[in-house]
Design a protein around this motif. Sequence first.
Motif, PDB file in Angstrom:
ATOM      1  N   ILE A 246       0.882  -1.105   0.049  1.00 60.37           N
ATOM      2  CA  ILE A 246      -0.019  -0.030  -0.009  1.00 60.37           C
ATOM      3  C   ILE A 246       0.778   1.256   0.013  1.00 60.37           C
ATOM      4  N   PHE A 247       0.306   2.390  -0.672  1.00 57.04           N
ATOM      5  CA  PHE A 247       1.198   3.602  -0.568  1.00 57.04           C
ATOM      6  C   PHE A 247       0.402   4.343   0.572  1.00 57.04           C
ATOM      7  N   ILE A 248       1.525   5.040   1.453  1.00 62.62           N
ATOM      8  CA  ILE A 248       1.341   5.960   2.358  1.00 62.62           C
ATOM      9  C   ILE A 248       1.763   7.252   1.975  1.00 62.62           C
ATOM     10  N   PRO A 249       0.771   8.148   1.954  1.00 62.06           N
ATOM     11  CA  PRO A 249       1.428   9.708   2.056  1.00 62.06           C
ATOM     12  C   PRO A 249       2.115  10.072   3.433  1.00 62.06           C
ATOM     13  N   THR A 250       3.170  10.648   3.292  1.00 58.10           N
ATOM     14  CA  THR A 250       3.749  11.095   4.373  1.00 58.10           C
ATOM     15  C   THR A 250       4.975  12.132   3.858  1.00 58.10           C
ATOM     16  N   LEU A 251       4.915  13.040   4.467  1.00 56.23           N
ATOM     17  CA  LEU A 251       6.177  14.142   4.654  1.00 56.23           C
ATOM     18  C   LEU A 251       7.688  13.683   4.963  1.00 56.23           C
ATOM     19  N   ARG A 252       7.622  12.577   5.733  1.00 61.20           N
ATOM     20  CA  ARG A 252       8.579  11.964   6.317  1.00 61.20           C
ATOM     21  C   ARG A 252       9.522  11.287   5.109  1.00 61.20           C
ATOM     22  N   GLU A 253      10.900  11.514   5.425  1.00 60.75           N
ATOM     23  CA  GLU A 253      11.693  11.063   4.280  1.00 60.75           C
ATOM     24  C   GLU A 253      12.145   9.406   4.664  1.00 60.75           C
ATOM     25  N   TYR A 254      12.071   8.556   3.789  1.00 63.81           N
ATOM     26  CA  TYR A 254      12.259   7.231   3.828  1.00 63.81           C
ATOM     27  C   TYR A 254      13.418   6.748   2.872  1.00 63.81           C
ATOM     28  N   GLN A 255      14.015   5.725   3.004  1.00 61.83           N
ATOM     29  CA  GLN A 255      14.720   5.275   2.055  1.00 61.83           C
ATOM     30  C   GLN A 255      14.291   3.583   1.478  1.00 61.83           C
ATOM     31  N   LEU A 256      14.484   3.250   0.168  1.00 60.51           N
ATOM     32  CA  LEU A 256      14.329   2.093   0.006  1.00 60.51           C
ATOM     33  C   LEU A 256      14.708   0.732   0.981  1.00 60.51           C
ATOM     34  N   GLY A 257      13.847  -0.242   1.506  1.00 61.06           N
ATOM     35  CA  GLY A 257      14.287  -1.006   2.525  1.00 61.06           C
ATOM     36  C   GLY A 257      14.252  -0.731   3.862  1.00 61.06           C
ATOM     37  N   ASP A 258      13.886   0.434   4.123  1.00 57.40           N
ATOM     38  CA  ASP A 258      13.358   0.923   5.639  1.00 57.40           C
ATOM     39  C   ASP A 258      12.338   0.060   6.041  1.00 57.40           C
ATOM     40  N   ALA A 259      12.403  -0.349   7.478  1.00 57.49           N
ATOM     41  CA  ALA A 259      11.413  -1.410   7.946  1.00 57.49           C
ATOM     42  C   ALA A 259      10.198  -0.101   8.649  1.00 57.49           C
ATOM     43  N   VAL A 260       9.095  -0.212   8.338  1.00 56.76           N
ATOM     44  CA  VAL A 260       8.158   0.551   8.955  1.00 56.76           C
ATOM     45  C   VAL A 260       6.937  -0.458   9.469  1.00 56.76           C
ATOM     46  N   TYR A 261       6.205   0.038  10.377  1.00 56.91           N
ATOM     47  CA  TYR A 261       5.196  -0.422  11.226  1.00 56.91           C
ATOM     48  C   TYR A 261       3.914   0.310  11.014  1.00 56.91           C
ATOM     49  N   VAL A 262       3.130  -0.259  10.059  1.00 61.35           N
ATOM     50  CA  VAL A 262       1.817   0.381   9.605  1.00 61.35           C
ATOM     51  C   VAL A 262       0.573  -0.138  10.384  1.00 61.35           C
ATOM     52  N   LEU A 263       0.001   0.938  10.902  1.00 56.87           N
ATOM     53  CA  LEU A 263      -1.462   0.464  11.371  1.00 56.87           C
ATOM     54  C   LEU A 263      -2.710   0.965  10.391  1.00 56.87           C
ATOM     55  N   ILE A 264      -3.223   0.144   9.832  1.00 49.92           N
ATOM     56  CA  ILE A 264      -3.980   0.335   8.643  1.00 49.92           C
ATOM     57  C   ILE A 264      -5.525   0.392   8.991  1.00 49.92           C
ATOM     58  N   SER A 265      -6.022   1.451   8.639  1.00 51.91           N
ATOM     59  CA  SER A 265      -7.869   1.523   9.124  1.00 51.91           C
ATOM     60  C   SER A 265      -8.397   1.510   7.489  1.00 51.91           C
ATOM     61  N   LEU A 266      -9.104   0.536   7.469  1.00 46.75           N
ATOM     62  CA  LEU A 266     -10.000   0.713   6.092  1.00 46.75           C
ATOM     63  C   LEU A 266     -11.342   1.221   6.226  1.00 46.75           C
ATOM     64  N   PRO A 267     -11.796   1.615   5.167  1.00 46.61           N
ATOM     65  CA  PRO A 267     -13.202   2.436   4.959  1.00 46.61           C
ATOM     66  C   PRO A 267     -14.282   1.441   5.934  1.00 46.61           C
ATOM     67  N   ASP A 268     -15.044   2.140   6.691  1.00 42.89           N
ATOM     68  CA  ASP A 268     -16.278   1.209   7.126  1.00 42.89           C
ATOM     69  C   ASP A 268     -15.889  -0.053   7.973  1.00 42.89           C
ATOM     70  N   ASP A 269     -14.581   0.047   8.541  1.00 39.92           N
ATOM     71  CA  ASP A 269     -14.117  -1.004   9.497  1.00 39.92           C
ATOM     72  C   ASP A 269     -13.641  -0.455  10.561  1.00 39.92           C
ATOM     73  N   PRO A 270     -13.970  -0.457  11.991  1.00 45.66           N
ATOM     74  CA  PRO A 270     -13.570  -0.241  12.963  1.00 45.66           C
ATOM     75  C   PRO A 270     -12.031  -0.728  13.385  1.00 45.66           C
ATOM     76  N   GLN A 271     -11.683  -1.777  12.831  1.00 45.15           N
ATOM     77  CA  GLN A 271     -10.258  -2.528  13.166  1.00 45.15           C
ATOM     78  C   GLN A 271      -9.330  -1.867  12.626  1.00 45.15           C
ATOM     79  N   ARG A 272      -8.261  -1.777  13.321  1.00 50.36           N
ATOM     80  CA  ARG A 272      -6.821  -1.536  12.629  1.00 50.36           C
ATOM     81  C   ARG A 272      -5.956  -2.516  12.626  1.00 50.36           C
TER      82      ARG A 272
END
Length: 123
Positions: A40-66
């Motif tokens: 998934i694509f994440i809009p962010t102003l923070r600079e990242y490099q290819l290969g960086d590890a990120v922990y993403v909490l994703i909320s989907l439309p009409d779904d209270p779960q993260r």
Amino acid sequence: MSTPHSGGQAVPRPSVIQLSIKDLSELAAAYMPILTDGGIFIPTLREYQLGDAVYVLISLPDDPQRYPVAAKVIWVTPARAAGGRPQGVGVRFPKDEKSQALKVKIEGILSGFVAPDRTTQTI
């Protein structure tokens, strides 16, 4: 006998990104179906490099779960990118069971969705 020295370098902890997707158009633009394991694509102003590890909490439309995903950066869109694309990063989901269940869920949500322009935030 000598022991290996780590050089005092700690492995950096992945940064945590919260991604709240409001509607199907936004999900369709952000989802990266070309990746076998999903991503998934994440809009962010923070600079990242290819290969960086990120922990993403994703909320989907009409779904209270993260949905937590320990992902890797595989795409970087810089500031002022061509075509007016938003700055951010594309991340690849790992091959674990929870991430694959999220991939199936996203693809199920998008299966009947047809966007008139179907532009994406990556390719």
